[in-house]
Design an enzyme around this catalytic site. Structure first.
Site, PDB file in Angstrom:
ATOM      1  N   LYS A  53      73.342 -24.284 -14.211  1.00 49.60           N
ATOM      2  CA  LYS A  53      72.668 -24.435 -15.697  1.00 49.60           C
ATOM      3  C   LYS A  53      73.745 -24.267 -16.715  1.00 49.60           C
ATOM      4  O   LYS A  53      73.532 -24.711 -17.875  1.00 49.60           O
ATOM      5  CB  LYS A  53      71.624 -23.593 -15.682  1.00 49.60           C
ATOM      6  CG  LYS A  53      70.721 -23.496 -15.006  1.00 49.60           C
ATOM      7  CD  LYS A  53      69.309 -22.645 -15.124  1.00 49.60           C
ATOM      8  CE  LYS A  53      69.670 -21.204 -14.511  1.00 49.60           C
ATOM      9  NZ  LYS A  53      69.804 -21.153 -13.139  1.00 49.60           N
ATOM     10  N   PHE A  93      83.869 -19.512  -7.638  1.00 45.85           N
ATOM     11  CA  PHE A  93      84.503 -18.332  -6.709  1.00 45.85           C
ATOM     12  C   PHE A  93      83.606 -17.501  -5.799  1.00 45.85           C
ATOM     13  O   PHE A  93      83.418 -17.557  -4.576  1.00 45.85           O
ATOM     14  CB  PHE A  93      85.552 -18.021  -7.294  1.00 45.85           C
ATOM     15  CG  PHE A  93      86.096 -16.725  -6.872  1.00 45.85           C
ATOM     16  CD1 PHE A  93      86.435 -16.554  -5.532  1.00 45.85           C
ATOM     17  CD2 PHE A  93      86.243 -15.442  -7.549  1.00 45.85           C
ATOM     18  CE1 PHE A  93      86.795 -15.275  -5.006  1.00 45.85           C
ATOM     19  CE2 PHE A  93      86.491 -14.341  -7.006  1.00 45.85           C
ATOM     20  CZ  PHE A  93      86.862 -14.153  -5.789  1.00 45.85           C
ATOM     21  N   ASP A  98      79.962 -16.103  -1.533  1.00 42.11           N
ATOM     22  CA  ASP A  98      78.780 -15.755  -1.053  1.00 42.11           C
ATOM     23  C   ASP A  98      78.119 -16.296  -0.034  1.00 42.11           C
ATOM     24  O   ASP A  98      77.278 -16.026   0.807  1.00 42.11           O
ATOM     25  CB  ASP A  98      77.998 -15.408  -2.378  1.00 42.11           C
ATOM     26  CG  ASP A  98      76.522 -14.553  -2.344  1.00 42.11           C
ATOM     27  OD1 ASP A  98      76.822 -13.435  -1.985  1.00 42.11           O
ATOM     28  OD2 ASP A  98      75.639 -15.097  -2.725  1.00 42.11           O
ATOM     29  N   ASP A 102      76.344 -14.943   3.273  1.00 38.84           N
ATOM     30  CA  ASP A 102      74.869 -15.122   3.578  1.00 38.84           C
ATOM     31  C   ASP A 102      74.219 -16.255   4.546  1.00 38.84           C
ATOM     32  O   ASP A 102      73.288 -16.321   4.944  1.00 38.84           O
ATOM     33  CB  ASP A 102      73.999 -15.218   2.205  1.00 38.84           C
ATOM     34  CG  ASP A 102      74.095 -14.001   1.310  1.00 38.84           C
ATOM     35  OD1 ASP A 102      74.695 -12.904   1.932  1.00 38.84           O
ATOM     36  OD2 ASP A 102      73.924 -14.085   0.100  1.00 38.84           O
ATOM     37  N   ARG A 107      72.607 -25.133  -1.990  1.00 38.80           N
ATOM     38  CA  ARG A 107      72.918 -24.481  -3.457  1.00 38.80           C
ATOM     39  C   ARG A 107      72.868 -25.614  -4.463  1.00 38.80           C
ATOM     40  O   ARG A 107      73.463 -26.672  -4.105  1.00 38.80           O
ATOM     41  CB  ARG A 107      74.270 -23.961  -3.100  1.00 38.80           C
ATOM     42  CG  ARG A 107      75.106 -23.088  -4.493  1.00 38.80           C
ATOM     43  CD  ARG A 107      74.384 -22.294  -5.096  1.00 38.80           C
ATOM     44  NE  ARG A 107      74.970 -21.076  -4.440  1.00 38.80           N
ATOM     45  CZ  ARG A 107      74.359 -19.739  -4.632  1.00 38.80           C
ATOM     46  NH1 ARG A 107      73.495 -19.640  -5.680  1.00 38.80           N
ATOM     47  NH2 ARG A 107      74.518 -18.885  -3.753  1.00 38.80           N
ATOM     48  N   ASP A 170      75.777  -5.016  -1.822  1.00 39.27           N
ATOM     49  CA  ASP A 170      74.849  -6.042  -1.412  1.00 39.27           C
ATOM     50  C   ASP A 170      74.849  -6.408  -0.002  1.00 39.27           C
ATOM     51  O   ASP A 170      73.808  -6.410   0.818  1.00 39.27           O
ATOM     52  CB  ASP A 170      74.873  -7.216  -2.154  1.00 39.27           C
ATOM     53  CG  ASP A 170      73.748  -8.228  -1.869  1.00 39.27           C
ATOM     54  OD1 ASP A 170      72.604  -7.848  -1.621  1.00 39.27           O
ATOM     55  OD2 ASP A 170      74.145  -9.214  -1.881  1.00 39.27           O
ATOM     56  N   LYS A 201      76.925  -6.487  -9.246  1.00 40.91           N
ATOM     57  CA  LYS A 201      77.020  -7.896  -8.642  1.00 40.91           C
ATOM     58  C   LYS A 201      76.711  -8.934  -9.677  1.00 40.91           C
ATOM     59  O   LYS A 201      77.117 -10.128  -9.396  1.00 40.91           O
ATOM     60  CB  LYS A 201      76.048  -8.002  -7.360  1.00 40.91           C
ATOM     61  CG  LYS A 201      76.392  -9.194  -6.627  1.00 40.91           C
ATOM     62  CD  LYS A 201      75.191  -9.533  -5.439  1.00 40.91           C
ATOM     63  CE  LYS A 201      75.460 -10.875  -4.984  1.00 40.91           C
ATOM     64  NZ  LYS A 201      74.397 -11.233  -3.946  1.00 40.91           N
ATOM     65  N   PHE A 245      67.178 -10.509 -14.736  1.00 37.97           N
ATOM     66  CA  PHE A 245      67.349 -11.718 -14.431  1.00 37.97           C
ATOM     67  C   PHE A 245      67.570 -11.498 -12.764  1.00 37.97           C
ATOM     68  O   PHE A 245      67.068 -12.217 -12.180  1.00 37.97           O
ATOM     69  CB  PHE A 245      69.089 -12.010 -14.878  1.00 37.97           C
ATOM     70  CG  PHE A 245      69.251 -13.362 -14.419  1.00 37.97           C
ATOM     71  CD1 PHE A 245      69.157 -14.614 -14.665  1.00 37.97           C
ATOM     72  CD2 PHE A 245      70.272 -13.263 -13.081  1.00 37.97           C
ATOM     73  CE1 PHE A 245      69.643 -15.877 -14.094  1.00 37.97           C
ATOM     74  CE2 PHE A 245      71.109 -14.421 -12.659  1.00 37.97           C
ATOM     75  CZ  PHE A 245      70.711 -15.601 -13.188  1.00 37.97           C
ATOM     76  N   ASP A 249      65.384 -13.253  -9.880  1.00 36.69           N
ATOM     77  CA  ASP A 249      66.038 -14.034  -9.011  1.00 36.69           C
ATOM     78  C   ASP A 249      65.339 -13.768  -7.500  1.00 36.69           C
ATOM     79  O   ASP A 249      64.957 -14.466  -6.624  1.00 36.69           O
ATOM     80  CB  ASP A 249      67.395 -13.801  -8.921  1.00 36.69           C
ATOM     81  CG  ASP A 249      68.207 -15.053  -8.667  1.00 36.69           C
ATOM     82  OD1 ASP A 249      67.897 -16.006  -9.158  1.00 36.69           O
ATOM     83  OD2 ASP A 249      69.404 -15.099  -7.795  1.00 36.69           O
ATOM     84  N   ASP A 250      64.978 -12.442  -7.352  1.00 39.28           N
ATOM     85  CA  ASP A 250      64.560 -12.109  -6.175  1.00 39.28           C
ATOM     86  C   ASP A 250      63.267 -12.378  -5.936  1.00 39.28           C
ATOM     87  O   ASP A 250      62.658 -12.928  -4.837  1.00 39.28           O
ATOM     88  CB  ASP A 250      64.541 -10.483  -5.986  1.00 39.28           C
ATOM     89  CG  ASP A 250      65.653  -9.794  -5.872  1.00 39.28           C
ATOM     90  OD1 ASP A 250      66.851 -10.559  -5.800  1.00 39.28           O
ATOM     91  OD2 ASP A 250      65.792  -8.601  -6.183  1.00 39.28           O
TER      92      ASP A 250
END
Length: 359
Positions: A53, A93, A98, A102, A107, A170, A201, A245, A249-250
Site C-alpha cells: 500500500k 527486507f 519473515d 513463518d 504475500r 514473536d 516488531k 494496527f 492485523d491479527d
C-alpha cells in the site's frame, strides 16, 4: 503531492536504476556474471519492494509537507520520496525474512519471494540481507552531504535493531528446544508479551520511523529541548497506532478472506502470540481452553477451523470493534495535544489510513 502514487513510483524507478548500475560497476566481475546478477535483481526488486500500500513511504512525504507548511520544491519532494522508499526497502527486507521464518505461502496476492522456484530459501535469505544493504547505499548516495545524514542513519540503525528484537519475541512465543518447537505453553501468551512484541516488531518501523525521518530531514534535533518533545509526542502516538494496527492485523489474519487480505493467514498454525489467543485465554472456561491446548499451533486445517469457531463463540470480533472505537478516541486525544498544530495533520492522515481497514 504526498498521496500521488504515480509520482512516488517514478522515484522508485530511479532508485532501482541506480542500484542496478552499482551492480554493473562492480570491479573484477565478468560481463556475463554482471548480466546474471542484473537479470536476477531486476526481478527481485520490483517483486519485493513496491507492491504494497506504500503508506509508510508516503507518510514521509506527508510529514515533510506538514512540517514545511507549504508545497515542496522539486528537490525536497525527491529527498522525501527517497527517504520514503528506504522505509519501503526496510519493509521488504523484513517481509522476505519473515515469510521464510513463518513458512508463509503468499504475500501481497502472489507467492512469497522464497517460494518462487528460481529463488528458494537459500537465495531469499541472502536477498533479504542485500535489500537491507541497499538502504545504506541509497542514503549515502543522496544524503552524505546533507546536514541530517547522521540522524537519518541512526534512525534506520535503531529501528532495524528494535524490529529485530520484536521479531525474536514473536518467533519465540513458543520457544525452541532440541532443534524443534517446545511443547505448547499457553501461559506464555499474555497481553504483556503481546504489547512488547507489537511495540518493537511493528510500531517503530511501521509508524514512528516515517514520522521521525520527516522531523530529522526538516532539521528537528531530537536532542534539543524543542525537538525532543516533538519526537516524544510522535513516538507516543505511533506506539498506540502501531498496537491498534497489529491487533487489526491479527483479526484480519483469522477472519479476512485470503483474496481480500492478499495472503493466507497462518497465525494459528504458527502458534503466534496474537491478540486473539491472548484475549481468548482471558475468557475461556476449562472446556474451551482444551480446544486451544489440542489445536493451537498445529498445521491441521480442521484444528485451525475449531480455533476460529472458538474465537467466534467468544465474540472476539465484536470485542475488537469495541476496542477499535476506544483506540480511535484515544488517538484523537493524543493527536489533539501535539504542537505545532500543523504537525497533527500527519497523525490524522495515518489514523485515517488504518481506521476500519479491510486488508
Amino acid at each position: 503531492m504526498s498521496t500521488d502514487r504515480a509520482a512516488f513510483l517514478s522515484i522508485y524507478k530511479e532508485i532501482e536504476s541506480d542500484l542496478l548500475s552499482d551492480i554493473s560497476n562492480l570491479p573484477g566481475l565478468s560481463d556475463e556474471l554482471k548480466r546474471q546478477l542484473i537479470e536476477y535483481y531486476s526481478t527481485c526488486l520490483p517483486y519485493t519492494v513496491p507492491g504494497g500500500k506504500m503508506t509508510r513511504g508516503l507518510t514521509v512525504i506527508k510529514g515533510v509537507e506538514v512540517l514545511k507548511g507549504r508545497a515542496l520544491t522539486e528537490e525536497e519532494y525527491k529527498h522525501a520520496a527517497i527517504l520514503g522508499w528506504q522505509v519501503e526497502w526496510l519493509q521488504a527486507f523484513f517481509l522476505v525474512a519473515d515469510d521464510i521464518m513463518d513458512a508463509s505461502i503468499t504475500r501481497r496476492g502472489q507467492p512469497c519471494w522464497y517460494q518462487r522456484p528460481n529463488v528458494t530459501q537459500d537465495n531469499a535469505i541472502n536477498d533479504a540481507l542485500i535489500l537491507e544493504n541497499m538502504i545504506y547505499q541509497t542514503l549515502r548516495r543522496h544524503f552524505k552531504s546533507h546536514a541530517s545524514y547522521v540522524a537519518l542513519l541512526e534512525l534506520f540503525i535503531d529501528t532495524t535493531f528494535r524490529t529485530e528484537i520484536g521479531q525474536h519475541i514473536d518467533t519465540n512465543g513458543t520457544p525452541y528446544a532440541d532443534g524443534k518447537r517446545a511443547p505448547l505453553d499457553l501461559s506464555r501468551f499474555t497481553l504483556d508479551r503481546y504489547r512488547g512484541c507489537v511495540r518493537y516488531k511493528t510500531s517503530y518501523y511501521s509508524f514512528y520511523l516515517s514520522c521521525a525521518l520527516a522531523l530529522a530531514y526538516c532539521g528537528y534535533d531530537q536532542h534539543s529541548d524543542d525537538g525532543k518533545q516533538l519526537y516524544q509526542k510522535a513516538e507516543e502516538v505511533c506506539m498506540r497506532l502501531g498496537e491498534y494496527f497489529q491487533i487489526q492485523d491479527d483479526v484480519l489474519d483469522a477472519f479476512a478472506p485470503p483474496e481480500v487480505l492478499g495472503k493466507i493467514g497462518t497465525d494459528i498454525e504458527d502458534a503466534k502470540c496474537s491478540w486473539l489467543v491472548c484475549k481468548a485465554l482471558e475468557l475461556v472456561n476449562d472446556d474451551q481452553k482444551q480446544i486451544l491446548v489440542n489445536h493451537y499451533g498445529r498445521h491441521d486445517a480442521n484444528g485451525v477451523q475449531k480455533v476460529k469457531e472458538l474465537y467466534k463463540e467468544l465474540k472476539l470480533e465484536e470485542l475488537f470493534h469495541e476496542y477499535e472505537e476506544e483506540q480511535k478516541e484515544k488517538c484523537d486525544e493524543l493527536i489533539a495535544g501535539i504542537e505545532p498544530e500543523s504537525f497533527r495533520e500527519l497523525f490524522t492522515f495515518l489514523l485515517g489510513k488504518i481506521y476500519k481497514r479491510q486488508k
